[in-house]
Design a protein around this motif. Structure first.
Motif, PDB file in Angstrom:
ATOM      1  N   ASN A   6      31.480   4.639  19.167  1.00  0.00           N
ATOM      2  CA  ASN A   6      32.766   5.244  18.286  1.00  0.00           C
ATOM      3  C   ASN A   6      33.100   4.385  17.272  1.00  0.00           C
ATOM      4  O   ASN A   6      33.363   4.588  16.081  1.00  0.00           O
ATOM      5  CB  ASN A   6      33.814   5.466  19.333  1.00  0.00           C
ATOM      6  CG  ASN A   6      33.758   6.758  19.815  1.00  0.00           C
ATOM      7  OD1 ASN A   6      34.194   7.868  19.095  1.00  0.00           O
ATOM      8  ND2 ASN A   6      33.995   7.019  21.160  1.00  0.00           N
ATOM      9  N   ASN A  25      36.573   7.148  32.631  1.00  0.00           N
ATOM     10  CA  ASN A  25      35.755   6.101  32.401  1.00  0.00           C
ATOM     11  C   ASN A  25      35.386   5.318  33.621  1.00  0.00           C
ATOM     12  O   ASN A  25      34.387   4.652  33.747  1.00  0.00           O
ATOM     13  CB  ASN A  25      35.762   5.474  31.241  1.00  0.00           C
ATOM     14  CG  ASN A  25      35.718   6.336  30.056  1.00  0.00           C
ATOM     15  OD1 ASN A  25      35.305   7.216  29.906  1.00  0.00           O
ATOM     16  ND2 ASN A  25      36.205   5.757  28.872  1.00  0.00           N
ATOM     17  N   HIS A  40      42.970   9.100  19.381  1.00  0.00           N
ATOM     18  CA  HIS A  40      41.911   9.095  18.637  1.00  0.00           C
ATOM     19  C   HIS A  40      42.208   8.941  16.913  1.00  0.00           C
ATOM     20  O   HIS A  40      41.576   8.055  16.433  1.00  0.00           O
ATOM     21  CB  HIS A  40      41.060  10.409  18.732  1.00  0.00           C
ATOM     22  CG  HIS A  40      39.782  10.482  18.143  1.00  0.00           C
ATOM     23  ND1 HIS A  40      38.834   9.478  18.491  1.00  0.00           N
ATOM     24  CD2 HIS A  40      39.020  10.971  16.961  1.00  0.00           C
ATOM     25  CE1 HIS A  40      37.858   9.716  17.749  1.00  0.00           C
ATOM     26  NE2 HIS A  40      38.068  10.658  16.840  1.00  0.00           N
ATOM     27  N   HIS A  76      48.093  14.165  23.766  1.00  0.00           N
ATOM     28  CA  HIS A  76      46.734  13.978  24.488  1.00  0.00           C
ATOM     29  C   HIS A  76      47.002  13.639  25.802  1.00  0.00           C
ATOM     30  O   HIS A  76      47.934  13.482  26.627  1.00  0.00           O
ATOM     31  CB  HIS A  76      46.500  12.350  23.511  1.00  0.00           C
ATOM     32  CG  HIS A  76      46.087  12.786  22.087  1.00  0.00           C
ATOM     33  ND1 HIS A  76      44.962  13.035  21.675  1.00  0.00           N
ATOM     34  CD2 HIS A  76      46.969  12.770  21.163  1.00  0.00           C
ATOM     35  CE1 HIS A  76      45.064  13.315  20.415  1.00  0.00           C
ATOM     36  NE2 HIS A  76      46.203  12.951  19.972  1.00  0.00           N
ATOM     37  N   ALA A  77      45.765  13.603  26.392  1.00  0.00           N
ATOM     38  CA  ALA A  77      45.554  13.647  27.909  1.00  0.00           C
ATOM     39  C   ALA A  77      45.738  12.369  28.492  1.00  0.00           C
ATOM     40  O   ALA A  77      46.066  12.050  29.736  1.00  0.00           O
ATOM     41  CB  ALA A  77      44.100  14.232  28.286  1.00  0.00           C
ATOM     42  N   VAL A  78      45.591  11.047  27.778  1.00  0.00           N
ATOM     43  CA  VAL A  78      45.379   9.702  28.421  1.00  0.00           C
ATOM     44  C   VAL A  78      44.795   9.569  29.671  1.00  0.00           C
ATOM     45  O   VAL A  78      45.344   9.109  30.717  1.00  0.00           O
ATOM     46  CB  VAL A  78      46.819   9.029  28.384  1.00  0.00           C
ATOM     47  CG1 VAL A  78      46.677   7.640  28.544  1.00  0.00           C
ATOM     48  CG2 VAL A  78      47.600   9.749  27.224  1.00  0.00           C
ATOM     49  N   TYR A 102      46.441   1.429  24.873  1.00  0.00           N
ATOM     50  CA  TYR A 102      46.025   2.957  24.256  1.00  0.00           C
ATOM     51  C   TYR A 102      46.511   3.186  23.131  1.00  0.00           C
ATOM     52  O   TYR A 102      47.561   2.777  22.344  1.00  0.00           O
ATOM     53  CB  TYR A 102      46.718   3.840  25.334  1.00  0.00           C
ATOM     54  CG  TYR A 102      46.442   5.466  25.070  1.00  0.00           C
ATOM     55  CD1 TYR A 102      45.323   5.977  25.405  1.00  0.00           C
ATOM     56  CD2 TYR A 102      47.513   6.047  24.203  1.00  0.00           C
ATOM     57  CE1 TYR A 102      45.351   7.461  24.908  1.00  0.00           C
ATOM     58  CE2 TYR A 102      47.179   7.197  23.717  1.00  0.00           C
ATOM     59  CZ  TYR A 102      46.088   8.119  23.895  1.00  0.00           C
ATOM     60  OH  TYR A 102      45.896   9.184  23.969  1.00  0.00           O
TER      61      TYR A 102
HETATM   62  P1  FAD Z   1      42.235  12.897  24.216  1.00  0.00           P
HETATM   63  O1  FAD Z   1      42.423  13.250  22.952  1.00  0.00           O
HETATM   64  O2  FAD Z   1      43.299  13.576  25.158  1.00  0.00           O
HETATM   65  O3  FAD Z   1      40.644  13.628  24.512  1.00  0.00           O
HETATM   66  C1  FAD Z   1      40.335  14.006  25.975  1.00  0.00           C
HETATM   67  C2  FAD Z   1      39.017  13.260  26.322  1.00  0.00           C
HETATM   68  O4  FAD Z   1      38.108  13.460  25.549  1.00  0.00           O
HETATM   69  C3  FAD Z   1      39.285  11.687  26.476  1.00  0.00           C
HETATM   70  O5  FAD Z   1      39.930  11.338  27.296  1.00  0.00           O
HETATM   71  C4  FAD Z   1      37.880  11.231  26.409  1.00  0.00           C
HETATM   72  O6  FAD Z   1      37.122  11.067  27.428  1.00  0.00           O
HETATM   73  C5  FAD Z   1      37.150  12.359  25.272  1.00  0.00           C
HETATM   74  N1  FAD Z   1      36.904  11.912  24.164  1.00  0.00           N
HETATM   75  C6  FAD Z   1      37.717  12.269  23.148  1.00  0.00           C
HETATM   76  N2  FAD Z   1      37.121  11.782  21.667  1.00  0.00           N
HETATM   77  C7  FAD Z   1      36.141  11.082  22.202  1.00  0.00           C
HETATM   78  C8  FAD Z   1      34.972  10.364  21.439  1.00  0.00           C
HETATM   79  N3  FAD Z   1      35.119  10.234  20.144  1.00  0.00           N
HETATM   80  N4  FAD Z   1      33.950   9.600  22.233  1.00  0.00           N
HETATM   81  C9  FAD Z   1      34.118   9.879  23.656  1.00  0.00           C
HETATM   82  N5  FAD Z   1      34.944  10.406  24.391  1.00  0.00           N
HETATM   83  C10 FAD Z   1      35.908  11.100  23.579  1.00  0.00           C
HETATM   84  N6  FAD Z   1      36.878   6.611  23.814  1.00  0.00           N
HETATM   85  C11 FAD Z   1      36.656   6.001  25.118  1.00  0.00           C
HETATM   86  O7  FAD Z   1      36.686   6.670  25.991  1.00  0.00           O
HETATM   87  N7  FAD Z   1      36.660   4.813  25.252  1.00  0.00           N
HETATM   88  C12 FAD Z   1      36.367   4.085  23.971  1.00  0.00           C
HETATM   89  O8  FAD Z   1      36.077   2.704  24.196  1.00  0.00           O
HETATM   90  C13 FAD Z   1      36.676   4.450  22.733  1.00  0.00           C
HETATM   91  N8  FAD Z   1      36.799   3.727  21.579  1.00  0.00           N
HETATM   92  C14 FAD Z   1      36.825   4.277  20.362  1.00  0.00           C
HETATM   93  C15 FAD Z   1      36.877   3.529  19.271  1.00  0.00           C
HETATM   94  C16 FAD Z   1      37.094   4.161  18.096  1.00  0.00           C
HETATM   95  C17 FAD Z   1      37.246   3.291  16.851  1.00  0.00           C
HETATM   96  C18 FAD Z   1      37.345   5.478  17.938  1.00  0.00           C
HETATM   97  C19 FAD Z   1      37.646   6.181  16.649  1.00  0.00           C
HETATM   98  C20 FAD Z   1      37.357   6.353  19.316  1.00  0.00           C
HETATM   99  C21 FAD Z   1      37.130   5.782  20.390  1.00  0.00           C
HETATM  100  N9  FAD Z   1      37.353   6.394  21.528  1.00  0.00           N
HETATM  101  C22 FAD Z   1      36.995   6.052  22.596  1.00  0.00           C
HETATM  102  C23 FAD Z   1      37.462   8.152  21.555  1.00  0.00           C
HETATM  103  C24 FAD Z   1      38.912   8.359  21.642  1.00  0.00           C
HETATM  104  O9  FAD Z   1      39.670   7.772  20.663  1.00  0.00           O
HETATM  105  C25 FAD Z   1      39.346   8.178  23.044  1.00  0.00           C
HETATM  106  O10 FAD Z   1      38.620   8.981  23.945  1.00  0.00           O
HETATM  107  C26 FAD Z   1      40.875   8.892  23.178  1.00  0.00           C
HETATM  108  O11 FAD Z   1      41.576   8.461  22.348  1.00  0.00           O
HETATM  109  C27 FAD Z   1      41.321   8.728  24.534  1.00  0.00           C
HETATM  110  O12 FAD Z   1      42.519   9.092  24.795  1.00  0.00           O
HETATM  111  P2  FAD Z   1      42.803  10.572  25.472  1.00  0.00           P
HETATM  112  O13 FAD Z   1      42.481  10.489  27.085  1.00  0.00           O
HETATM  113  O14 FAD Z   1      44.438  10.904  25.270  1.00  0.00           O
HETATM  114  O15 FAD Z   1      41.936  11.506  24.751  1.00  0.00           O
END
Ligand code: FAD
Ligand code: DLZ
Ligand code: SF4
Length: 508
Positions: A402, A269, A362, A261-263, A359
């Motif tokens: 979400n 945001n 998803h 994942h990208a984090v 962190y």
């Molecule tokens: P990666 O898996 O690497 O995905 C890349 C990017 O895609 C993320 O950085 C994010 O910007 C975007 N993204 C992916 N899925 C979603 C989604 N469902 N909604 C919006 N953007 C998404 N995301 C948040 O940014 N803020 C939150 O407060 C948040 N709360 C969540 C609560 C629940 C219950 C669930 C199920 C999901 C939530 N998400 C939230 C969506 C998602 O879980 C996170 O965006 C993601 O885990 C961020 O980690 P990453 O950058 O490693 O994502």
């Protein structure tokens, strides 16, 4: 006439609409670390530290760029304690008569600004692919607001992964290729860490002293806190993780918190990165032959699809969205969400890493902590507050849809066409959690049975009236009906015993 230009902690973008509308030569930027924003829910200390450190560095960058900035630190003696209080104080101090603001990402703050005794010009937050008007127009007259169709429009609008008017790879969505079970070895060492500099160290000390009672640890703080570093973190992800992002998007591993994942969500945001530049970097990796289509399409869909779509829903549905409770769930959030003891290994791991990192990825959020809350019938507003508090990327416009919508089905099915619930079998297929669990994922009844196995059926039966006729859930009910009557009675009785123990505060 001098104006104040409000820049909030998640508005750290040089191209913010309020900055674009201001006059650098005479207007004054106001930024403030305030108690009210840090404690209206008790945010994770790493989240507060990330925001304060990024705010301080953004303020310096603005000054270096010629802006006049009035910055208030949390421990400044004059600190009025709230955004409105700080604006009023700075108005008096500077003689400014008007405020330029970019609309905040939460109804609470929008309403506070609108109700304040201030002359405010509220500008649209245009750091997104779709404007809110565009989303409203898309939603108008549709029976169901499905993300997939909105996403396709965003592909057409941005031209990302488009070959004329056709999707690259001849398919819009490669999701079915993105469900591989957890890999044995992960070749990626995780997101790029950043050693705290002097500014960040000051912030860490302040946060440690001020918010000691908040859930979460500051140990190992290593987030990027400037745009330059966030760009490096993005580049690190694109180079080292994106190629396998798709394959293992839904996987979970006990020993690995980040997988591929990208984090980058905290950076995106808070405004340090923009959605289009991130997607263009991913698309370039596909064009260069560095990453496959299933990875790049999947990644871009999360950003121009899901992220934009949930924002549209949040603002379309209005301020009461967070108190929706379509399934009438009322159970209190159990202590295990705050690190209380639990024998459920998947939950214990997801909560522990949340405490450590602010962190979780998803599938941990959706299919472990979210799934359990939904199956156990926990009050969705409490679940929502938990997610808003504990994740560094949590701002209400993205967190609430979400949680309330996708995860808890509390909006009655606006976002999800069926509830995201599963028994232990799904978690076992996608992770190695069950191998180290005190419960047995194979057992369907009895003290040792995985609680997800019991609660899954309990949930479906509790809500039979609502879901039995859902075409996507018919199979589940048919499976239940094929089970022996005695077995069904035992499952429900064991689920009731489990929930009693949970309510009694036992370490289940
Ligand atoms: P990666 O898996 O690497 O995905 C890349 C990017 O895609 C993320 O950085 C994010 O910007 C975007 N993204 C992916 N899925 C979603 C989604 N469902 N909604 C919006 N953007 C998404 N995301 C948040 O940014 N803020 C939150 O407060 C948040 N709360 C969540 C609560 C629940 C219950 C669930 C199920 C999901 C939530 N998400 C939230 C969506 C998602 O879980 C996170 O965006 C993601 O885990 C961020 O980690 P990453 O950058 O490693 O994502
Ligand atoms: C989340 C947050 C925190 C913890 N602290 C501040 C702060 O002290 N000052 C500020 O301007 N913004 C902060 N934020 C972000 C706001 O809460 C955010 O702008 C709103 O919730 C809208 O998204
Ligand atoms: Fe979670 Fe059940 Fe697996 Fe234990 S057996 S890790 S509770 S899914």
């Amino acid at each position: 006439m001098v104006k104040l230009v409000l820049v909030l902690g998640d508005q750290l973008s040089a191209y913010l609409s309020a900055l674009r509308a201001a006059n650098k030569a005479e207007d004054i930027v106001v930024m403030a670390e305030v108690e009210a924003e840090a404690t209206y829910v008790k945010h994770h200390p790493k989240k507060i530290a990330f925001i304060f450190a990024a705010m301080r560095k953004f303020a310096r960058a603005l000054e270096a760029d010629g802006w006049s900035v009035r910055y208030t630190q949390l421990d400044d003696t004059q600190n009025a304690g709230s955004i409105i209080g700080e604006l009023l104080r700075r108005m008096e101090e500077t003689g400014a008569k008007e405020v330029l603001a970019t609309s905040p990402g939460e109804w609470r703050l929008i309403e506070a600004l609108e109700d304040a005794p201030l002359k405010i010009q509220m500008l649209e937050d245009d750091r997104f692919i779709a404007s809110l008007q565009e989303f409203e127009a898309w939603a108008e007259g549709r029976k169901a607001l499905r993300m997939e169709y909105f996403y396709r429009d965003m592909r057409r609008k941005t031209g990302l992964l488009m070959d004329g008017d056709k999707p690259v790879g001849e398919k819009w969505n490669f999701d079915h290729e993105n469900r591989k079970a957890a890999p044995k070895d992960v070749s990626y060492s995780g997101p790029l860490p950043f050693e705290p500099d002097a500014i960040t160290r000051d912030v860490l000390a302040l946060v440690e002293a001020s918010f000691a009672d908040h859930f979460g640890t500051l140990d190992g703080f290593n987030f990027a806190t400037t745009r330059d570093d966030a760009l490096k973190a993005l580049d690190h992800f694109i180079t080292h993780a994106l190629p396998r992002f798709g394959d293992f998007q839904d996987a979970m591993l006990t020993e690995n918190k980040f997988l591929y994942h990208a984090v980058i969500s905290p950076y995106l945001n808070a405004g340090l990165l923009g959605p289009l530049e991130i997607c263009q970097a991913a698309e370039a990796a596909y064009n260069d032959g560095h990453a496959p289509i299933n990875a790049v399409e999947g990644f871009i869909r999360q950003i121009i699809g899901w992220r934009e779509y949930v924002r549209g829903i949040y603002f379309l549905e209005g301020p009461n969205y967070t108190s929706r409770n379509a399934l009438d769930h009322t159970r209190a959030l159990p202590a295990l969400y705050w690190g209380g003891e639990t024998k459920m290994h998947c939950l214990s791991k997801a909560v522990a890493q949340t405490r450590e990192e602010a962190y979780a990825h998803h599938i941990q959020r959706l299919m472990v902590t979210g799934n359990f809350a939904l199956l156990a019938g926990i009050d969705p507003e409490q679940v929502h507050q938990w997610y808003l508090e504990v994740y560094a990327d949590a701002f209400e416009w993205v967190e609430a849809p979400n949680t309330i919508g996708m995860s808890q089905f509390a909006d009655g099915g606006i976002i999800a066409s069926k509830p995201y619930v599963s028994s232990g079998a799904y978690i076992n297929r996608m992770s190695n959690y069950c191998k180290s669990c005190a419960y047995s994922v194979k057992e369907k009844t009895g003290e040792n049975a995985c609680p997800f196995n019991l609660l899954y059926w309990d949930f479906l039966i509790r809500h039979e009236d609502r879901f039995a006729n859902n075409t996507r859930m018919g199979n589940m009910y048919r499976t239940w009906n094929r089970m022996h009557e005695d077995h069904r009675a035992t499952v429900l009785a064991d689920a009731a015993i489990f929930l009693e123990k949970l309510d009694a505060g036992e370490a289940v």
